[in-house]
Design an enzyme around this catalytic site. Structure first.
Site, PDB file in Angstrom:
ATOM      1  N   LYS A 225      12.055 -11.629  -7.931  1.00  0.00           N
ATOM      2  CA  LYS A 225      11.206 -10.589  -7.317  1.00  0.00           C
ATOM      3  C   LYS A 225      11.308 -10.566  -5.795  1.00  0.00           C
ATOM      4  CE  LYS A 225       7.044 -13.432  -7.062  1.00  0.00           C
ATOM      5  NZ  LYS A 225       5.952 -13.975  -7.878  1.00  0.00           N
TER       6      LYS A 225
ATOM      7  N   ARG B 290      -6.085 -16.663 -10.884  1.00  0.00           N
ATOM      8  CA  ARG B 290      -5.254 -15.470 -11.006  1.00  0.00           C
ATOM      9  C   ARG B 290      -5.133 -15.221 -12.504  1.00  0.00           C
ATOM     10  NH1 ARG B 290       0.668 -14.507  -8.246  1.00  0.00           N
ATOM     11  NH2 ARG B 290       1.311 -14.893 -10.396  1.00  0.00           N
TER      12      ARG B 290
END
Ligand SMILES: *Cc1c(COP(=O)(O)O)cnc(C)c1O
Length: 353
Positions: free
Chosen positions: A35, A128
């Site tokens: 990414k 998260r």
């Protein structure tokens, strides 16, 4: 045309080989995270050349670009309900934390006559993604195991990304125990127990990781040769894979302090200035849209980076040995967010050597 990011493929390959070899000594296999460079196949290919067999990205679009590479593709963010069809088409596995989503993946996979691998995430304190309730995790694992369009591939954890909670022995033991509980319930061993990202390397090197953990998902350490917990450099790695070059468009003597009434910046903050007197200032044709000042390091250590707006970079070049003039090139070594932004910006040319 400038700005240009130069990618040192040889140094990256050496990083990949060094980091994966280090992990192999602890029986940890690596999912290479793509990414940071927007899933650029030219760079991902080097991961594969270095021996990585699994690639992970947080965007399905990026995984789509990697179809030509002989590696398993993982979506490393819980998928959107809206992208399930594309997920099944372009990813072999995904990280999940919602039964509803897993059911949608199952339906889409059955329709496509495929089996999609599901890794369930546990939240061990970073707040998260992932299950907080361990009983819920186990029951979703059992439900997933019953589905025919998905395969319960394993479990994983992510730390040090939002709350910057560090990986430790206890957290890895909790993950290992959860893997054992699920294995006992379903009557087979899980294929994957994924212990985190580059921030878990520090623990691996110091104390080791429990045997049940078999995988780490690594981006930063492969690309920049750094573990993420204390930013120490890993042995036999390079820190100069990504270099950004930009061109000077103005050089003038200017005061260090602005004149007139000072307002606020785009974030509502009032800027402060150090009075160094009249200085030689340079402006480069690059800005916040293309890179990140905080995670970039100027190669000429005598220049002072004053700051950037969307597309102007302001430098103080008074103390530099080189007498910079219009048209000269300034170079930076890029770190994580700077590389990410450079790869997302269509204004930055990418060159490989
Ligand atoms: C970004 C990310 C990674 C890679 O993190 P690095 O610090 O670059 O190694 C791994 N797992 C997940 C879920 C991520 O979002």
């Amino acid at each position: 045309m400038y700005p240009i990011v130069y990618v040192n493929k040889e140094h990256l390959l050496e990083n990949v080989r060094s980091v994966t070899a280090l992990c192999a000594t602890q029986n940890i296999e690596v999912t290479g995270v793509t990414k940071v460079f927007a899933g650029d196949p030219e760079i991902a290919r080097i991961y594969v050349e270095g021996g990585i067999r699994r690639l992970g990205d947080s965007r399905v679009e990026n995984l789509k670009q990697l179809q030509g590479l002989d590696a398993e593709k993982w979506l490393i963010r819980p998928p959107m309900i809206d992208e399930i069809e594309a997920l099944v088409a372009y990813a072999d596995a995904s990280l999940n934390s919602e039964l509803e989503t897993i059911q949608a993946i199952n339906d889409a996979a059955l329709k496509a006559e495929k089996v999609h691998n599901v890794i369930l995430m546990v939240d061990l304190g970073d707040i998260r993604e992932g299950f907080i309730d361990h009983d819920e995790l186990v029951s979703v694992a059992i439900e997933t195991e019953k589905m025919r369009g998905v395969h319960l591939y394993g479990i994983g954890v992510n730390l040090t990304c939002f709350s910057f909670v560090q990986s430790d022995k206890e957290k890895m033991s909790v993950l290992s125990e959860l893997a054992e509980v699920i294995s006992n319930k379903i009557g087979r061993k899980l294929d994957i127990v994924s212990g985190g990202n580059s921030a878990t390397l520090d623990l691996m090197l110091k104390d080791g990781i429990p045997g049940e953990v078999t995988n780490l998902r690594l981006g930063e350490s492969l690309l920049f040769g750094k573990e993420r917990a204390h930013f120490t450099f890993l042995p036999d790695t390079h820190q100069d894979v990504f270099t950004l070059a930009c061109q000077i468009v103005e050089v003038k003597e200017k005061p260090s302090v602005p004149w007139g009434e000072i307002g606020v910046d785009s974030y509502g903050n009032s800027p402060t200035f150090i009075d160094r007197g009249i200085r030689k200032k340079a402006i480069c044709a690059i800005g916040k849209q293309d890179f990140d000042v905080e995670t970039s390091t100027a190669i000429d250590q005598d220049l002072i980076v004053l700051g950037a707006s969307s597309d102007h970079l302001m430098l103080d070049v008074t103390d530099c040995e080189k007498a910079y003039k219009v048209g000269d090139i300034i170079e930076f070594q890029l770190g994580y967010f700077s590389t990410m932004r450079a790869y997302t910006s269509k204004y930055v040319t990418k060159k490989y050597f």
